[in-house]
Design a protein around this motif. Structure first.
Motif, PDB file in Angstrom:
ATOM      1  N   SER A 264       0.951  -2.926 -11.185  1.00 29.93           N
ATOM      2  CA  SER A 264       1.551  -4.123 -10.590  1.00 29.93           C
ATOM      3  C   SER A 264       2.756  -3.682  -9.761  1.00 29.93           C
ATOM      4  O   SER A 264       3.614  -2.955 -10.260  1.00 29.93           O
ATOM      5  CB  SER A 264       1.978  -5.095 -11.691  1.00 29.93           C
ATOM      6  OG  SER A 264       2.513  -6.269 -11.141  1.00 29.93           O
ATOM      7  N   VAL A 265       2.786  -4.112  -8.492  1.00 26.66           N
ATOM      8  CA  VAL A 265       3.843  -3.707  -7.563  1.00 26.66           C
ATOM      9  C   VAL A 265       4.700  -4.921  -7.214  1.00 26.66           C
ATOM     10  O   VAL A 265       4.163  -5.995  -6.934  1.00 26.66           O
ATOM     11  CB  VAL A 265       3.250  -3.102  -6.275  1.00 26.66           C
ATOM     12  CG1 VAL A 265       4.342  -2.698  -5.297  1.00 26.66           C
ATOM     13  CG2 VAL A 265       2.363  -1.912  -6.604  1.00 26.66           C
TER      14      VAL A 265
ATOM     15  N   ASP B 173      10.653   5.797   6.631  1.00 24.49           N
ATOM     16  CA  ASP B 173       9.319   5.217   6.483  1.00 24.49           C
ATOM     17  C   ASP B 173       8.698   5.486   5.122  1.00 24.49           C
ATOM     18  O   ASP B 173       7.587   5.041   4.851  1.00 24.49           O
ATOM     19  CB  ASP B 173       8.381   5.763   7.575  1.00 24.49           C
ATOM     20  CG  ASP B 173       8.767   5.269   8.960  1.00 24.49           C
ATOM     21  OD1 ASP B 173       9.375   4.181   9.053  1.00 24.49           O
ATOM     22  OD2 ASP B 173       8.475   5.979   9.937  1.00 24.49           O
ATOM     23  N   ASP B 174       9.371   6.252   4.276  1.00 22.42           N
ATOM     24  CA  ASP B 174       8.783   6.679   3.009  1.00 22.42           C
ATOM     25  C   ASP B 174       9.480   6.046   1.806  1.00 22.42           C
ATOM     26  O   ASP B 174      10.633   5.632   1.883  1.00 22.42           O
ATOM     27  CB  ASP B 174       8.850   8.202   2.884  1.00 22.42           C
ATOM     28  CG  ASP B 174       7.989   8.910   3.924  1.00 22.42           C
ATOM     29  OD1 ASP B 174       6.871   8.431   4.201  1.00 22.42           O
ATOM     30  OD2 ASP B 174       8.449   9.931   4.461  1.00 22.42           O
TER      31      ASP B 174
ATOM     32  N   TRP C 262       9.298  -1.782  -7.476  1.00 21.56           N
ATOM     33  CA  TRP C 262       9.027  -1.215  -8.786  1.00 21.56           C
ATOM     34  C   TRP C 262       7.563  -1.426  -9.124  1.00 21.56           C
ATOM     35  O   TRP C 262       6.933  -2.384  -8.715  1.00 21.56           O
ATOM     36  CB  TRP C 262       9.952  -1.759  -9.872  1.00 21.56           C
ATOM     37  CG  TRP C 262       9.913  -3.239 -10.096  1.00 21.56           C
ATOM     38  CD1 TRP C 262       9.217  -3.901 -11.066  1.00 21.56           C
ATOM     39  CD2 TRP C 262      10.618  -4.241  -9.354  1.00 21.56           C
ATOM     40  NE1 TRP C 262       9.447  -5.254 -10.963  1.00 21.56           N
ATOM     41  CE2 TRP C 262      10.303  -5.483  -9.926  1.00 21.56           C
ATOM     42  CE3 TRP C 262      11.478  -4.190  -8.263  1.00 21.56           C
ATOM     43  CZ2 TRP C 262      10.816  -6.687  -9.440  1.00 21.56           C
ATOM     44  CZ3 TRP C 262      11.983  -5.386  -7.771  1.00 21.56           C
ATOM     45  CH2 TRP C 262      11.656  -6.609  -8.361  1.00 21.56           C
ATOM     46  N   VAL C 263       7.046  -0.452  -9.836  1.00 26.56           N
ATOM     47  CA  VAL C 263       5.650  -0.449 -10.250  1.00 26.56           C
ATOM     48  C   VAL C 263       5.629  -0.403 -11.766  1.00 26.56           C
ATOM     49  O   VAL C 263       6.276   0.451 -12.378  1.00 26.56           O
ATOM     50  CB  VAL C 263       4.906   0.782  -9.686  1.00 26.56           C
ATOM     51  CG1 VAL C 263       3.468   0.820 -10.198  1.00 26.56           C
ATOM     52  CG2 VAL C 263       4.953   0.805  -8.165  1.00 26.56           C
TER      53      VAL C 263
ATOM     54  N   GLY D  20       0.806  -1.215   0.000  1.00 27.17           N
ATOM     55  CA  GLY D  20       0.000   0.000   0.000  1.00 27.17           C
ATOM     56  C   GLY D  20       0.838   1.264   0.000  1.00 27.17           C
ATOM     57  O   GLY D  20       0.491   2.251  -0.648  1.00 27.17           O
ATOM     58  N   GLN D  21       1.973   1.246   0.732  1.00 30.45           N
ATOM     59  CA  GLN D  21       2.833   2.428   0.777  1.00 30.45           C
ATOM     60  C   GLN D  21       3.432   2.741  -0.592  1.00 30.45           C
ATOM     61  O   GLN D  21       3.568   3.904  -0.966  1.00 30.45           O
ATOM     62  CB  GLN D  21       3.950   2.240   1.796  1.00 30.45           C
ATOM     63  CG  GLN D  21       3.502   2.293   3.225  1.00 30.45           C
ATOM     64  CD  GLN D  21       4.695   2.104   4.155  1.00 30.45           C
ATOM     65  OE1 GLN D  21       5.599   1.319   3.889  1.00 30.45           O
ATOM     66  NE2 GLN D  21       4.688   2.853   5.250  1.00 30.45           N
ATOM     67  N   VAL D  22       3.808   1.708  -1.319  1.00 28.06           N
ATOM     68  CA  VAL D  22       4.392   1.928  -2.646  1.00 28.06           C
ATOM     69  C   VAL D  22       3.318   2.409  -3.620  1.00 28.06           C
ATOM     70  O   VAL D  22       3.568   3.315  -4.427  1.00 28.06           O
ATOM     71  CB  VAL D  22       5.095   0.653  -3.159  1.00 28.06           C
ATOM     72  CG1 VAL D  22       5.583   0.837  -4.588  1.00 28.06           C
ATOM     73  CG2 VAL D  22       6.251   0.290  -2.242  1.00 28.06           C
ATOM     74  N   LYS D  23       2.117   1.850  -3.531  1.00 27.21           N
ATOM     75  CA  LYS D  23       1.029   2.337  -4.392  1.00 27.21           C
ATOM     76  C   LYS D  23       0.740   3.805  -4.117  1.00 27.21           C
ATOM     77  O   LYS D  23       0.530   4.586  -5.040  1.00 27.21           O
ATOM     78  CB  LYS D  23      -0.241   1.505  -4.184  1.00 27.21           C
ATOM     79  CG  LYS D  23      -0.244   0.202  -4.927  1.00 27.21           C
ATOM     80  CD  LYS D  23      -1.594  -0.462  -4.826  1.00 27.21           C
ATOM     81  CE  LYS D  23      -1.626  -1.709  -5.671  1.00 27.21           C
ATOM     82  NZ  LYS D  23      -2.923  -2.396  -5.597  1.00 27.21           N
TER      83      LYS D  23
END
Length: 138
Positions: free
Chosen positions: A71-72, A110-111, A80-81, A2-5
């Motif tokens: 897609s993550v 955290d980011d 990578w997305v 979720g963080q990467v999205k």
């Protein structure tokens, strides 16, 4: 995941803002930063990447993205997305340009920050391949 999205969504909101400061807030600011805009060569290092965004934004009045086929993937502190950028560059236009993108993020604290963006226009539909098409290659 979720963080990467969410990091990917922040990247596209910064893109739509046409604001260099918002774009700078989502990137790493090191020599690892890399970018390939459609039809451009590889830009290496944050200075070159930030100059490209400034040039694009200075010559653009409007951009809106509808991101599909997201897609993550993860590997340690890197993610990578892959996605399709459905881009409209005029307020009243219903026509969209389709661009295939790969966005690479690295975790810092955290980011997640983008370290590489590669976008290529989709000029025609992808051919369908059968498993038997690849058997002759082995």
């Amino acid at each position: 995941m979720g963080q990467v999205k969410r990091a990917n969504e922040r990247f596209y909101r910064a893109f739509e803002s046409l604001d260099v400061e918002q774009m700078a807030a989502v990137w790493v600011h090191t020599e690892r930063a890399k970018c390939v805009h459609p039809g451009w060569g590889l830009l290496a290092g944050w200075e070159a990447v930030s100059q490209s965004w400034a040039a694009i934004f200075a010559n653009t009045d409007y951009m809106r993205f509808v991101i599909t086929d997201v897609s993550v993937h993860f590997y340690g502190h890197v993610a990578w997305v892959t996605c399709v950028e459905n881009l409209s560059d005029a307020i009243e236009s219903t026509q969209m340009t389709r661009i295939l993108a790969t966005n690479v993020y690295e975790k810092n604290g955290d980011d997640w920050y983008i370290v590489h963006h590669h976008a290529s226009p989709i000029l025609r539909p992808m051919p369908s391949f059968e498993e038997s098409d690849f058997e002759s290659l082995n």
